[in-house]
Motif scaffolding. Structure first.
Motif, PDB file in Angstrom:
ATOM      1  N   PHE A   1     -15.080  97.580  31.283  1.00  0.00           N
ATOM      2  CA  PHE A   1     -14.937  96.897  29.972  1.00  0.00           C
ATOM      3  C   PHE A   1     -15.434  97.994  28.885  1.00  0.00           C
ATOM      4  O   PHE A   1     -14.870  97.666  27.621  1.00  0.00           O
TER       5      PHE A   1
ATOM      6  N   MET B   1     -14.060  63.813  40.512  1.00  0.00           N
ATOM      7  CA  MET B   1     -15.157  64.825  40.238  1.00  0.00           C
ATOM      8  C   MET B   1     -14.588  66.211  39.852  1.00  0.00           C
ATOM      9  O   MET B   1     -13.518  66.635  40.357  1.00  0.00           O
ATOM     10  N   LYS B   2     -15.273  66.688  38.796  1.00  0.00           N
ATOM     11  CA  LYS B   2     -14.704  67.785  38.335  1.00  0.00           C
ATOM     12  C   LYS B   2     -14.986  69.334  39.258  1.00  0.00           C
ATOM     13  O   LYS B   2     -16.033  69.055  39.894  1.00  0.00           O
ATOM     14  N   LEU B   3     -13.884  69.721  39.306  1.00  0.00           N
ATOM     15  CA  LEU B   3     -14.183  71.028  40.015  1.00  0.00           C
ATOM     16  C   LEU B   3     -15.184  71.861  39.445  1.00  0.00           C
ATOM     17  O   LEU B   3     -16.026  72.665  40.458  1.00  0.00           O
ATOM     18  N   ASP B   4     -15.423  72.143  38.624  1.00  0.00           N
ATOM     19  CA  ASP B   4     -16.070  73.289  37.698  1.00  0.00           C
ATOM     20  C   ASP B   4     -17.684  72.724  37.396  1.00  0.00           C
ATOM     21  O   ASP B   4     -18.232  73.236  36.455  1.00  0.00           O
ATOM     22  N   ASN B   5     -18.096  71.846  38.196  1.00  0.00           N
ATOM     23  CA  ASN B   5     -19.474  71.298  37.722  1.00  0.00           C
ATOM     24  C   ASN B   5     -20.465  72.160  37.615  1.00  0.00           C
ATOM     25  O   ASN B   5     -21.347  72.241  37.079  1.00  0.00           O
ATOM     26  N   ILE B   6     -20.623  73.065  38.655  1.00  0.00           N
ATOM     27  CA  ILE B   6     -21.595  74.217  38.829  1.00  0.00           C
ATOM     28  C   ILE B   6     -21.395  75.244  37.607  1.00  0.00           C
ATOM     29  O   ILE B   6     -22.524  75.960  37.367  1.00  0.00           O
ATOM     30  N   TYR B   7     -20.489  75.047  36.837  1.00  0.00           N
ATOM     31  CA  TYR B   7     -20.292  75.925  35.700  1.00  0.00           C
ATOM     32  C   TYR B   7     -21.185  75.203  34.625  1.00  0.00           C
ATOM     33  O   TYR B   7     -20.913  75.831  33.354  1.00  0.00           O
ATOM     34  N   GLN B   8     -21.456  73.965  34.719  1.00  0.00           N
ATOM     35  CA  GLN B   8     -21.958  73.267  33.442  1.00  0.00           C
ATOM     36  C   GLN B   8     -23.302  73.998  32.753  1.00  0.00           C
ATOM     37  O   GLN B   8     -24.319  73.211  32.610  1.00  0.00           O
ATOM     38  N   GLU B   9     -23.497  75.274  32.704  1.00  0.00           N
ATOM     39  CA  GLU B   9     -24.590  76.004  32.308  1.00  0.00           C
ATOM     40  C   GLU B   9     -24.388  76.197  30.743  1.00  0.00           C
ATOM     41  O   GLU B   9     -23.423  77.001  30.537  1.00  0.00           O
ATOM     42  N   GLU B  10     -24.891  75.669  29.854  1.00  0.00           N
ATOM     43  CA  GLU B  10     -24.284  76.182  28.439  1.00  0.00           C
ATOM     44  C   GLU B  10     -25.229  77.073  27.988  1.00  0.00           C
ATOM     45  O   GLU B  10     -26.191  77.802  28.535  1.00  0.00           O
ATOM     46  N   LYS B  11     -24.722  77.653  26.849  1.00  0.00           N
ATOM     47  CA  LYS B  11     -25.245  78.876  26.467  1.00  0.00           C
ATOM     48  C   LYS B  11     -26.626  78.383  25.961  1.00  0.00           C
ATOM     49  O   LYS B  11     -26.696  77.521  25.066  1.00  0.00           O
TER      50      LYS B  11
ATOM     51  N   LYS C   1     -34.285  81.440  26.670  1.00  0.00           N
ATOM     52  CA  LYS C   1     -34.126  82.437  27.708  1.00  0.00           C
ATOM     53  C   LYS C   1     -35.503  83.011  27.515  1.00  0.00           C
ATOM     54  O   LYS C   1     -35.906  83.422  28.782  1.00  0.00           O
TER      55      LYS C   1
ATOM     56  N   PRO D   1     -29.895  84.699  47.011  1.00  0.00           N
ATOM     57  CA  PRO D   1     -29.029  84.803  48.141  1.00  0.00           C
ATOM     58  C   PRO D   1     -27.616  84.701  47.876  1.00  0.00           C
ATOM     59  O   PRO D   1     -27.218  84.319  46.721  1.00  0.00           O
ATOM     60  N   VAL D   2     -26.679  84.734  48.673  1.00  0.00           N
ATOM     61  CA  VAL D   2     -25.121  84.887  48.748  1.00  0.00           C
ATOM     62  C   VAL D   2     -24.801  85.913  47.800  1.00  0.00           C
ATOM     63  O   VAL D   2     -24.976  86.131  46.753  1.00  0.00           O
TER      64      VAL D   2
END
Lengths: 675, 297
Positions: free
Chosen positions: B185, B1-11, B17, B296-297
């Motif tokens: 920044f 399992m890939k660690l960064d599944n949660i980040y699979q949000e594409e642009k 939007k 939350p969180v």
């Protein structure tokens, strides 16, 4: 001693995601806190350690809810109690010491009044008795002259003093259990050591049980009898503090201890790959599987259970702990850094001084800065091409101020900053040409703030490329992918936003952006202090690798002496904006040292219960550098007398090329310090 | 399992939007009501000329102050004009003028606020004191002066309203910029040597856009009320153009015996203001500006 005061049974806490899935923050936690013991809970950010500590006082953060299990205190479940009943326990039986005492104290009430308020709520003392109790409490936390402190407002105290007041307030209700959430994290190294020593004393003196939550194994090692290591919402290792730190039998703890830089070892520690899984992404198998060096096929699909080992009094959650048991003495191996600098000097700072004083109208009109006692003064450093020089000191020592002036963000009062020995750099941004701006790039402490949250990684890295090299289209894209690969991130990161990255990944993007400008000098401002320990080593290794590839010069600002020891070639120690000691890093870390360096070195906390910090000087905070004489005269334990107060000390140079600015002859310094 | 599944949000595309924001807005009752009212008014403004049953300026002395009937749904006014026709047409001018007025207010108020926030120092001091001075002048007096000097044409009203309602936006934009400006920044962009224009465009606007848009939406409803007040006083659009403010003003004296001629424009005006207000509120919440609704969180 075996009386259990807090019993956590099968506790699970979580929240519902937008899709309605139940996401667990704490997974099936069971542990007991015994009377009089200090338990350290350690873990990375997001491991659930704070949630667990809060649950121990019956509090669940807004948005989270208890899924199962209980927190039993005095044989009643805190998580099911009504608020009215909880009020009777909180403060009286269980007290909490917050991370940032400065924010926890009400700014417009006097210290004495605030403690009195706590006493009114949590004790049955009468008014006359309370007054006496206040000075008793302030005495107990070792604040000088309690009567005057009680009349002050929180902002009139230093960070360490505020933290002591918070401790005094927590002790007001004579609690049975004290919860400490990262109580020393925001403090300076020397203050931190003092506060920890105080907490140790209070634990022994009052017999209060303590739960000490921290990400810092060094601090945990100093205070706790027992350690709970948390990872991804689970307890992975629990046992006596000494055994866990000396012979960790869980691969995570083992790796963690290996990746912490130590004072005694020069060179970069090995890094742990990957990062902690986000809550809700783990479904089966061991949560540490992806980062584990000892994993097997079965770890992938089966979650190990917490197993209690009678002979070690330790619980461990791993199938393979036996392979670690035999040889688990943490033999730290470090990658020695190559001294790669050349003789050519790249940046000269001579007689640089910087003032923050508000200028009088006349000076404003004449556009000059006049201040006879500037914040930063007499800075003379010559930096060689390709070297890593570290500026070290506590907060207020002027290290970041100097960086800002080098970057052109802050006007200097006087002195010259020269690049390549012939080009003089103005400290005013507007007077620098684009090439002067390109050669010096900055990497900031907190990547959350240094990356624009509304830009994708591609846009972030494209900025310097467009600005300095005017790249466009395919070529721009090629360059971005190239840079991402250099910082070990894949091409698919281009379309992501910073919020979709972990802390370490964000900092890599910031590194890539700095290198995009092809700079000669990179200013690193506390670049690892916002990162988790297991990620810190990876970023340090990356920086070192990039330096070797590109021949970049680093000016590295940090308060962490162990990190500085690991990465730097040369160290400059600053106090109150004045240089105390400059030299090759191996010599600065050896005696003889400037008395201030000695204080700093003594206060470093190592993750080893046998190495106690040496508290040489008081942790008072000075607001202004002294008008004349040595900058360290106010806190120096070796002060000679009037000579230190009136004359600026001379530079003394040791055999190995270490310069120390002190009136005490080197031989005497060395003799004293080794004893 | 890939660690960064949660980040699979594409642009996401801009369209995706915007539609996501609208869906979030409509998912809470107040937002749904506000959006429905606003959309109803906007659609009505577009189609009313084609569905109006009578001519809005057809005076008929024989039909003066008729009560609502099957023929004249909302009755007739003192000149015998159909109130229903005039009500559905009455929002058009108000909506158009205030919409463009708000755009102008957003543009100059937002940009000036951001600029002041970024440069700071003396420029900021001087500009802000001028803005404060303008804020202290009662807007209605100033508007009356402008209108009486320059006339009540749309070309005068839009910029004049835009100017007066932009002052408040300057302050909001400046404050929002101050929140962003301290972030590293911006420091980083400065240290790299980007121009002020580039910093404003690339670094600041994406971060303050939401706050300014929400403020602009709020200003829109205020401006609508202000514009109607002008009409009410006789300084807005001129008769016989149907306009709610004007209609209320005309029928005010007849309220005791011909309530219908005043009720309809009042309902029209207040429902539009409430609609815009609720929508702006829901918009703020959907963008996460309202802190109480953050995840939350």
């Amino acid at each position: 001693m075996t009386e259990i005061i807090q019993k956590v049974k099968n506790l699970s806490i979580g929240f519902k995601s937008k899709k309605g899935e139940e996401i667990l923050i704490l997974r099936n936690i069971s542990t007991n806190i015994k009377k009089g013991e200090t338990v350290g809970i350690v873990g990375e950010s997001g491991s659930g350690k704070s949630t667990l500590a809060l649950a121990m006082m019956g509090y669940v953060k807004h948005g989270l809810y208890t899924i199962g299990g209980e927190c039993e205190f005095n044989s009643s479940n805190l998580l099911k109690m009504k608020n009215r009943d909880l009020e009777k326990i909180r403060g009286r039986k269980i007290a909490m010491i917050p991370q940032n005492a400065g924010q926890a104290l009400t700014p417009n009430l006097k210290i004495g009044y605030q403690i009195d308020e706590a006493l009114q709520l949590h004790s049955d003392l009468k008014e006359e008795e309370r007054e006496q109790k206040i000075s008793e409490l302030l005495n107990k936390v070792r604040l000088p002259s309690p009567e005057t402190i009680a009349l002050r407002y929180p902002h009139e105290l230093s960070g360490g003093q505020q933290q002591r007041v918070a401790v005094a307030m927590a002790l007001a209700g004579t609690p049975d259990l004290l919860l400490l959430d990262e109580p020393t994290t925001g403090l300076d190294v020397t203050t931190q050591a003092h506060v920890l020593e105080l907490l140790n004393f209070i634990a022994k003196d009052t017999g209060t049980s303590m739960v000490y939550v921290s990400h810092d194994l060094g601090a945990i090692a100093q205070v706790s009898d027992r350690i709970i290591v948390m990872y991804s919402g689970e307890i992975v290792l629990e046992g006596p503090s000494r055994d866990i730190l000396k012979k960790p039998i869980h691969p995570y703890t083992y790796g963690l201890l290996k990746s912490i830089p130590k004072l005694s070892l020069a060179g970069l520690p090995q890094s742990m790959p990957g990062s902690q899984p986000q809550p809700g992404t783990m479904h089966r198998g061991c949560s540490f599987f992806d980062r584990c060096n000892f994993s097997e096929e079965k770890c992938k699909n089966n979650s190990p259970q917490l197993e209690y080992l009678e002979e070690l009094k330790t619980s461990v959650r791993c199938f393979n702990y036996k392979s670690l048991m035999n040889d688990s003495q943490v033999n730290q191996t470090v990658n020695k850094i190559k001294m790669s600098f050349q003789d050519k000097e790249i940046l000269n700072l001579s007689e640089v001084s910087i003032s923050y004083a508000k200028q009088k109208l006349l000076d404003q009109v004449l556009n000059r800065i006049s201040d006879d006692n500037p914040t930063v003064k007499d800075i003379n450093i010559n930096i060689k091409k390709g070297e890593t020089i570290a500026l070290v000191g506590e907060s207020g020592s002027g290290k970041s101020t100097i960086l800002k002036s080098i970057a052109g963000l802050l006007r200097t009062k006087g002195g010259i900053i020269k690049f390549d020995q012939d080009r003089s750099l103005s400290s005013d941004l507007k007077e620098r040409d684009p090439n002067d701006l390109r050669i010096i790039q900055l990497i900031f402490q907190n990547p959350d703030e240094s990356l624009n949250p509304n830009h994708t990684v591609e846009e972030i890295i494209a900025q310097p490329l467009k600005l300095y090299f005017g790249l466009k289209g395919e070529e721009l894209k090629k360059n971005i992918i190239d840079l991402l690969q250099k910082v070990r991130l894949g091409e698919f990161y281009m379309s992501r936003y910073p919020r979709q990255l972990s802390g370490g990944e964000k900092q890599r993007v910031a590194v890539a952006r700095a290198f995009a400008a092809k700079p000669d000098i990179i200013l690193c401002d506390e670049v690892t202090s916002a990162l988790d320990v297991s990620v810190q080593a990876a970023v340090l290794n990356l920086l070192q690798q990039l330096k070797e590839d590109f021949g970049t010069t680093y000016i590295f600002v940090s308060h962490d002496l162990a990190v500085v020891r690991a990465i730097s070639d040369r160290v400059a120690v600053l106090y109150q904006g004045r240089l105390c000691e400059v030299g090759p890093s191996k010599d600065v870390y050896q005696f003889p040292s400037h008395p201030y360096t000695e204080v700093l070195l003594g206060a470093v906390l190592e993750p080893d219960p046998d190495i106690k910090p040496k508290l040489v000087a008081e942790d008072i905070v000075e607001e202004k550098p002294p008008q004349k004489g040595c900058s360290f005269q106010g806190r120096c334990s070796r002060i000679l007398g009037d000579i230190c107060k009136n004359e600026v000390p001379p530079w003394q140079i040791t055999n190995s090329g270490n310069s120390i600015r002190c009136h005490i002859p080197l031989k005497e310094l060395q003799k004293d310090q080794i004893n | 399992m890939k660690l960064d599944n949660i980040y699979q949000e594409e642009k996401k595309s801009n369209f995706a939007k915007v539609s996501e924001i609208i869906i979030t807005m409509a998912s809470r009752p107040s937002g749904f009501i506000g959006l429905s009212i606003l959309i109803f008014h906007v659609i009505l403004a577009f189609i009313s000329p084609y569905i109006a049953p009578y001519d809005f300026k057809a005076i008929n002395p024989t039909l003066m102050l008729q009560a609502p009937s099957a023929e004249y749904w909302f009755g007739t006014d003192d000149l015998g004009r159909d109130v229903f026709t005039r009500t559905i047409l009455g929002g058009r001018t108000a909506l158009t003028i205030t919409f463009f007025g708000s755009l102008i207010a957003l543009l100059w108020g937002g940009l000036l606020g951001i600029f002041c926030g970024l440069v700071g120092g003396k420029t900021d001091d001087i500009v802000m004191r001028i803005v404060d001075a303008f804020l202290s002048i009662p807007w209605i007096l100033a508007m009356l002066l402008i209108v009486s000097l320059l006339g009540t044409s749309t070309e005068v009203l839009i910029p004049a309203l835009g100017f007066f309602y932009g002052k408040g936006i300057v302050r909001v934009a400046r404050a929002a910029t101050h929140d962003v400006i301290a972030k590293d920044f911006i420091v980083s962009a400065r240290a790299r040597g980007h121009s002020n224009f580039s910093i404003i465009w690339n670094e600041i606007i994406p971060n303050v856009r939401d706050a300014i848009l929400v403020e602009g939406a709020m200003r829109w409803s205020w401006m609508l009320l202000g514009f109607s007040s002008l009409s009410f006083l006789g300084f807005g659009v001129s008769p016989p153009t149907p306009d709610w403010g004007l209609m209320i003003s005309n029928a005010r004296g007849l309220m005791s015996f011909a309530y219908w001629s005043v009720i309809a424009p009042i309902v029209g005006l207040s429902s539009l203001i409430i609609g815009i207000n609720l929508t702006a509120d829901a918009f703020a919440k959907a963008l996460g500006i309202d802190r109480s609704t953050k995840a939350p969180v």
